[in-house]
Design a protein around this motif. Structure first.
Motif, short mmCIF file in Angstrom:
data_model
loop_
_atom_site.label_atom_id
_atom_site.label_comp_id
_atom_site.label_asym_id
_atom_site.label_seq_id
_atom_site.Cartn_x
_atom_site.Cartn_y
_atom_site.Cartn_z
N LYS A 190 0.71 -1.08 -0.30
CA LYS A 190 0.07 0.02 -0.13
C LYS A 190 0.83 1.06 -0.04
N PRO A 191 1.91 1.39 0.71
CA PRO A 191 2.79 2.61 0.67
C PRO A 191 3.43 2.74 -0.70
N LEU A 192 3.37 1.85 -1.55
CA LEU A 192 3.80 2.07 -2.78
C LEU A 192 3.19 2.14 -4.00
N ARG A 193 1.72 2.33 -3.50
CA ARG A 193 0.61 2.40 -4.73
C ARG A 193 0.92 3.52 -5.69
N GLN A 194 1.58 4.61 -5.31
CA GLN A 194 1.73 5.69 -6.15
C GLN A 194 3.14 5.47 -6.69
N ALA A 195 3.87 4.72 -6.14
CA ALA A 195 5.36 4.44 -6.62
C ALA A 195 5.30 3.80 -7.97
N PRO A 196 6.61 3.98 -8.94
CA PRO A 196 6.54 3.06 -10.07
C PRO A 196 6.19 1.75 -9.72
N ARG A 197 5.64 1.09 -10.73
CA ARG A 197 5.40 -0.34 -10.72
C ARG A 197 6.56 -1.31 -10.25
N VAL A 198 7.61 -0.83 -10.65
CA VAL A 198 8.90 -1.97 -10.67
C VAL A 198 9.16 -1.88 -9.08
N SER A 199 9.05 -0.75 -8.38
CA SER A 199 9.24 -0.80 -6.97
C SER A 199 8.32 -1.87 -5.96
N ALA A 200 6.99 -1.76 -6.53
CA ALA A 200 6.07 -2.78 -5.81
C ALA A 200 6.45 -4.20 -6.28
N ILE A 201 6.99 -4.32 -7.50
CA ILE A 201 7.39 -5.79 -7.94
C ILE A 201 8.68 -6.34 -7.14
N ILE A 202 9.59 -5.36 -7.07
CA ILE A 202 10.80 -5.59 -6.20
C ILE A 202 10.46 -5.98 -4.69
N THR A 203 9.59 -5.07 -4.22
CA THR A 203 8.85 -5.37 -2.78
C THR A 203 8.49 -6.84 -2.74
N ALA A 204 7.61 -7.21 -3.77
CA ALA A 204 6.81 -8.34 -3.55
C ALA A 204 7.94 -9.42 -3.76
N LEU A 205 8.96 -9.38 -4.47
CA LEU A 205 9.88 -10.41 -4.46
C LEU A 205 10.50 -10.48 -3.06
N GLY A 206 10.79 -9.24 -2.53
CA GLY A 206 11.53 -9.09 -1.17
C GLY A 206 10.74 -9.92 -0.14
N VAL A 207 9.41 -9.84 -0.30
CA VAL A 207 8.35 -10.24 0.78
C VAL A 207 8.71 -11.86 0.56
N GLY A 208 8.57 -12.43 -0.67
CA GLY A 208 8.69 -13.70 -0.83
C GLY A 208 9.88 -14.40 -0.31
N ILE A 209 10.92 -13.71 -0.43
CA ILE A 209 12.14 -13.98 0.13
C ILE A 209 12.21 -14.08 1.68
N PHE A 210 11.27 -12.93 2.23
CA PHE A 210 11.29 -12.93 3.70
C PHE A 210 10.49 -14.35 4.25
N LEU A 211 9.48 -14.54 3.63
CA LEU A 211 8.46 -15.72 3.60
C LEU A 211 9.34 -17.09 3.72
N GLU A 212 10.10 -17.23 2.65
CA GLU A 212 10.97 -18.36 2.63
C GLU A 212 11.75 -18.55 3.71
N ASN A 213 12.56 -17.29 4.03
CA ASN A 213 13.59 -17.66 5.21
C ASN A 213 13.10 -17.54 6.60
N PHE A 214 11.71 -17.16 6.78
CA PHE A 214 11.08 -16.98 7.92
C PHE A 214 10.80 -18.45 8.30
N THR A 215 10.25 -19.08 7.06
CA THR A 215 9.78 -20.34 7.37
C THR A 215 10.79 -21.29 7.57
N LEU A 216 12.12 -21.02 6.86
CA LEU A 216 13.24 -21.87 7.14
C LEU A 216 13.73 -21.87 8.45
N VAL A 217 13.58 -20.81 9.08
CA VAL A 217 14.05 -20.95 10.54
C VAL A 217 13.35 -21.97 11.33
N PHE A 218 12.11 -22.04 11.24
CA PHE A 218 11.42 -23.12 11.75
C PHE A 218 11.43 -24.18 11.28
N ALA A 219 11.77 -24.63 10.06
CA ALA A 219 11.60 -25.81 9.26
C ALA A 219 12.79 -26.00 8.54
#
Lengths: 291, 239
Positions: free
Chosen positions: A85-114
């Motif tokens: 949401k904070p990136l809604r007015q930002a260039p689309r590429v910023s949102a897409i990179i953020t999404a990739l970052g969120v994905g990496i976060f989710l993978e590694n967060f899960t990796l800590v427990f599994a």
């Protein structure tokens, strides 16, 4: 012939999982014109919710499924609120990179427990029937039927309800929607909740069909489902369903008649060829110019 | 004038986009039951003013509706307060049917029976929309889209309707039709704030008008006075 029928059944099972995930990509793209590249990882989180509910809470199938769908939906809404949401007015590429970052976060967060692949317990008693030489498992039937029910439900919401109408309106022109008295953020949250909950449901079904799960399982499947959404026409809900089944079908049939290592290569070549002839996807239409 | 009920009051409104000031401290008011028009050339700040009232852009100054400050109220809640906007370029959802476009505008309403009456009212005013209920908004002609945009504003049942250049891109005969409908809507109790480049049409129906020039109000008067004002004539009515 029997062999072919067997493969068609397998294709429907795999295709319905791709279709469910593809819907999440297409819905978010439809309203925000961004690709939520964390979606494949939300699918993975759904599989882990399934693992947690079944292993530690000893819950049966239906509550497990609901927990995974609701849990992933909440996560999806939170991700949108705080990361996109904070990136809604930002260039689309910023949102897409953020999404990739969120994905990496989710993978590694899960990796800590599994840190090791986990085994998902059997939630559905697997009975197999043989009909005319084709073997049908109860799990397969449940996956296909449940996916179809969820897709029909989504289709109903989008086409017939007020919220669904608002979603379609947002996909046409976000700026006008508040002038109809519609709270934009609420509808965007609802879209994320719906789209990601389907990804969560797909995660559960996948975990039941292929019961060894790991934090990186969402990457390749997520990419494939994204491609399925593009093949169907990104932003188009029925297109995502069709794209999912086409991809599932092509993959299974290639593996059935060619060495299975050719599977992704041949499947994606076919899809690329399809996109040459229909660059907007099967149901996608070039957006008419607004005057 | 003093016994009039002020419905909408704008005080010292300033709207900026980055370094560009589109509206530079204008003040005006709209009384209950009036048709007030803001006329002016492209870029004079007319649309920005409407966008400010509807809560779509942030601004400095005070906009109040029925005495209530609108600044902290979100755009969707402002509609529920009774301000409906017919946006510039009509803003029809081309992927939704005519009926769906109308239905969406009732989002914040709960009065089912009244809503049904309002559909009937819209279809009585614009029989063409009734014929095309199931057709996608994007397949309508420009005039029909404008009718739908006005119909949609009626469906949200505002006490006030803001219109942003309803005559844009329409043939003269359709412009006259739309304006006569606006007069009817006004007579049945809806207050209207009309933004127009077509000053001639707008001043003919308006009780009062304000002329905007590069973000400031340069003239004001009754519709009749402004129509006769040589300066307005020269600048906006083609001599």
């Amino acid at each position: 012939m029997t062999y072919l029928l067997q493969q068609v059944l397998n294709a429907l099972q795999l295709g319905s999982i791709y279709a469910l995930i593809a819907l999440g990509y297409t819905m978010v793209y439809g309203i925000l014109t961004m690709i939520n590249f964390a979606h494949g990882d939300l699918f993975m989180v759904g599989a882990f919710f399934c693992f947690l509910a079944a292993t530690f809470l000893h819950l049966p199938f239906v509550p497990t499924l609901l927990i995974a769908m609701i849990g992933v939906a909440l996560l999806g809404v939170l991700i949108e609120r705080f990361a996109y949401k904070p990136l809604r007015q930002a260039p689309r590429v910023s949102a897409i990179i953020t999404a990739l970052g969120v994905g990496i976060f989710l993978e590694n967060f899960t990796l800590v427990f599994a840190p090791y692949p986990q085994h998902v317990p059997t939630l559905i008693k697997n009975t197999t029937w043989v009909v005319g030489g084709v073997s049908i498992s109860s799990l397969q039937l449940i996956i296909i039927a449940l996916s179809l029910v969820l897709m029909a439900f989504l289709d109903f919401i989008v086409r017939k309800t007020m919220v669904g109408m608002a979603m379609r309106a947002i996909s046409w022109d976000k700026a006008i929607v508040p002038l109809m008295g519609i709270p934009l953020n609420l509808v965007i949250s609802a879209t994320f909740a719906l789209g990601t909950s389907l990804g969560g449901a797909a995660g559960v079904m996948y975990a039941l069909a292929f019961p060894v799960i790991d934090p990186y399982m969402g990457i390749l499947i997520g990419w494939k489902a994204f491609i399925a959404a593009v093949v169907g026409g990104i932003g188009n809900i029925r297109g995502a369903m069709i794209g999912g089944f086409i991809l599932g079908g092509v993959e299974i049939l290639v593996a059935a008649f060619l060495p299975s290592t050719y599977r992704d290569f041949v499947a994606f070549t076919l899809l690329l060829v399809l996109l040459i002839f229909r660059p907007y996807g099967i149901l996608g239409k070039p957006r008419p110019q607004k005057v | 004038m003093s016994n009039n009920n002020i419905l909408l009051s704008i005080q010292d409104l300033t709207i900026s986009y980055g370094n560009i000031k589109a509206v530079k401290g204008i003040s005006f008011e709209v009384n209950e039951g009036e048709i007030v028009t803001l006329i002016g050339a492209n870029g004079a700040g007319k649309s920005s003013t409407l966008r400010g009232i509807s809560g779509l852009v942030s601004y400095r100054g005070v906009i109040s509706f029925r005495g209530q400050d609108l600044k902290s109220i979100s755009a969707d809640k402002i509609v529920a307060k009774g301000i409906a906007q017919v946006p510039e370029g009509r803003g029809i959802f081309g992927n939704l049917t005519v009926l769906e476009n109308l239905k969406l505008a009732t989002w914040s309403r709960k009065d089912k029976q009244e809503i049904r009456k309002d559909y009937q009212r819209v279809f009585d005013i614009f029989p063409r929309l009734s014929e095309r209920q199931g057709q996608l908004g994007g397949t309508l002609s420009g005039g029909e889209q404008q009718m739908l945009a006005v119909g949609r504003a009626l469906m949200s049942r505002g006490t006030m309707m803001l219109l942003d250049e309803p005559s844009m891109g329409l043939a003269p005969v359709l412009v006259r039709e739309i304006f006569s409908v606006l007069k009817e809507i006004n007579q049945s109790g809806t207050t209207i704030l009309l933004v127009e480049q077509n000053a001639n049409m707008a001043l003919q129906v308006a009780s009062r008008g304000y002329v905007l020039e590069t973000g400031v109000i340069s003239h004001t008067g009754t519709g009749h006075e402004l129509l006769g004002d040589p300066r307005v004539k020269e600048a906006y009515l083609g001599g």
